[in-house]
Enzyme design. Structure first.
Site, short mmCIF file in Angstrom:
data_model
loop_
_atom_site.label_atom_id
_atom_site.label_comp_id
_atom_site.label_asym_id
_atom_site.label_seq_id
_atom_site.Cartn_x
_atom_site.Cartn_y
_atom_site.Cartn_z
CB VAL A 67 39.22 45.31 42.64
CG1 VAL A 67 39.26 46.59 43.47
CG2 VAL A 67 37.92 44.56 42.89
CB ALA A 112 44.58 46.26 39.70
CE LYS A 113 46.42 39.51 43.97
NZ LYS A 113 47.81 39.71 44.43
N GLY A 114 42.76 40.67 40.51
CA GLY A 114 41.64 39.96 39.90
C GLY A 114 41.47 38.61 40.55
CG ASP A 153 47.85 36.29 43.57
OD1 ASP A 153 48.78 37.02 43.98
OD2 ASP A 153 47.02 35.81 44.34
#
Ligand code: GLU
Length: 424
Positions: A67, A112-114, A153
């Protein structure tokens, strides 16, 4: 999480929390209603379902997300998490928080992050590598040093980043070290990145302590989540600031010793046995005792939704430094503020990681690498300045540090959006 209460709140949707936080700040600083709407929506979302060949020859389909929340201030930045409980809304929230985090520390990125829905502890090394490479190739169209730069992360690490860098480079036909950060030093990683989240957290604790009426030397500390961020923060508070680590936990349980424990020894025990549990001389305790411990400083360094409307009243720490992302719910923020507990919010307290990620990316792009002392000096400067910016707004507006940090961040993002204008 160990002994986690599955209350309605602990199952709270983190993206609802993230949007509530935007509303609170937009009301406070008077953001244009249109801008507010934009800030409550992710810009771009990608869902990928992809097959992975398992060691026994069968195939399994995994689901992953990336995202990109907002890129007004620069390329998107944020980690990738492997966890069985990953949801799209969680990734959205984490992407929003990355946007505010990069803005609080004033580095030129959006957020953003995944995430991939998987329990990596159940994968072999080979399965983890194949899953990572396939996920990387699925999200390759939307990542890159100028577009979106992933990082480690929860349950991903420098090896994961090395595989992503290699997969992306193979697709491009040349080495692209700047596509991810948190890489091994041998592939263009930065000195100091591995411990940067914990180090940044220790710096802001040092800065905030006098305002919270604490002397870090001799102060008692409880660390929920003795992983990458929590263990480093504990070691630095102990080594460099003379704090006393009395409680620590991981997914298997918690330990307590009022006389204080050496975090290096806890780490060695964890490396040997797989957990902090069973550390010699310590009493075994549950998650609630870790959070509600009678200590000066609490460092939540695990997952979201730990301090809720139900347990906030029982928190006894004077200072809470959020090394994790999203450990405190909005209802708990209000209670802690009334109780005069100083909270150092995630977007500030754990921003050391992404700050050194920025340094890594800048070094990769220049092909010119800095010594550890320079990385740490620049990190310290960023953390000291960011704490001062947040503290000033908290004082001026009579709000808690989270709202102040969001006010600083959201104003910076809104200013960038305003200057850029709406296309067409
Ligand atoms: N995953 C880390 C965070 O939540 C680091 C992100 C990064 O370095 O891009 O801040």
């Amino acid at each position: 999480m160990p002994h986690q209460e599955m209350t309605t709140e602990s199952a709270a949707n983190p993206f609802e929390t993230a949007k509530q936080q935007v509303d609170i700040v937009a009301d406070l600083i008077g953001i244009d209603p249109g801008v507010r709407e934009v800030l409550k929506h992710p810009k771009r979302e990608l869902t990928v379902n992809f097959p992975v060949r398992m060691d026994d020859g069968t195939y399994r389909v995994f689901t992953g997300y990336r995202v990109q929340y907002n890129m007004a201030r620069g390329p998107c930045k944020g980690g990738i998490r492997y966890h069985p409980n990953v949801t799209l809304d969680e990734v959205r929230a984490l992407a929003a928080w990355m946007t505010w985090k990069c803005a609080v520390v004033n580095i030129p990125y959006g957020g953003a992050k995944g995430g991939v829905i998987v329990d990596p502890k159940k994968l072999s090394h080979g399965e983890n590598e194949r899953l990572t490479r396939r996920y990387a190739s699925e999200i390759a169209p939307i990542i890159g040093p100028e577009m979106d730069i992933p990082a480690p992360d929860v349950y991903t690490d420098s090896q994961t980043m090395a595989w992503i860098m290699d997969t992306y480079s193979a697709v491009k036909g040349y080495s692209v070290p700047g596509v991810v950060t948190g890489k091994p030093i041998s592939l263009g990683g930065s000195e100091g990145r591995g411990e940067a989240t914990g180090r940044g957290c220790a710096y802001v604790i040092r800065e905030a302590a006098p305002h919270a009426g604490i002397k870090v030397k001799g102060a008692t500390v409880s660390v929920q989540g003795f992983g990458n961020a929590g263990s480093v923060a504990a070691k630095l508070l102990y080594d460099e600031q003379g704090a006393k680590i009395v409680a620590a936990s991981d997914t298997k349980g918690g330990i307590w010793n009022a006389a204080g424990m050496n975090p290096h020894a806890i780490e060695a025990h964890k490396q040997k046995t797989g957990s902090v549990v069973g550390f010699p001389g310590a009493k075994q305790v549950g998650n609630d005792e870790i959070l509600e411990a009678k200590v000066d400083i609490l460092v939540p360094a695990a997952l979201e939704n730990q301090i809720t409307g139900r347990n906030a009243d029982k928190i006894q720490a004077k200072l809470v430094a959020e090394a994790a992302n999203g450990p405190t719910l909005p209802a708990a923020d209000t209670i802690l503020y009334q109780k005069k507990v100083t909270v150092l919010p995630d977007v500030l307290a754990n921003a050391g990681g992404v700050t050194v990620s920025y340094f890594e990316w800048a070094q990769d792009i220049q092909g010119f690498f800095w010594p550890l002392e320079e990385v740490n000096k620049r990190l310290e400067h960023v953390m000291v300045q960011s704490y001062a910016d947040v503290h000033k707004v908290a004082q001026e507006r009579h709000v808690h540090n989270r709202t102040a940090a969001y006010a600083v961040a959201i104003q910076r993002v809104a200013d960038a959006m305003k200057m850029r204008g709406i296309y067409p």
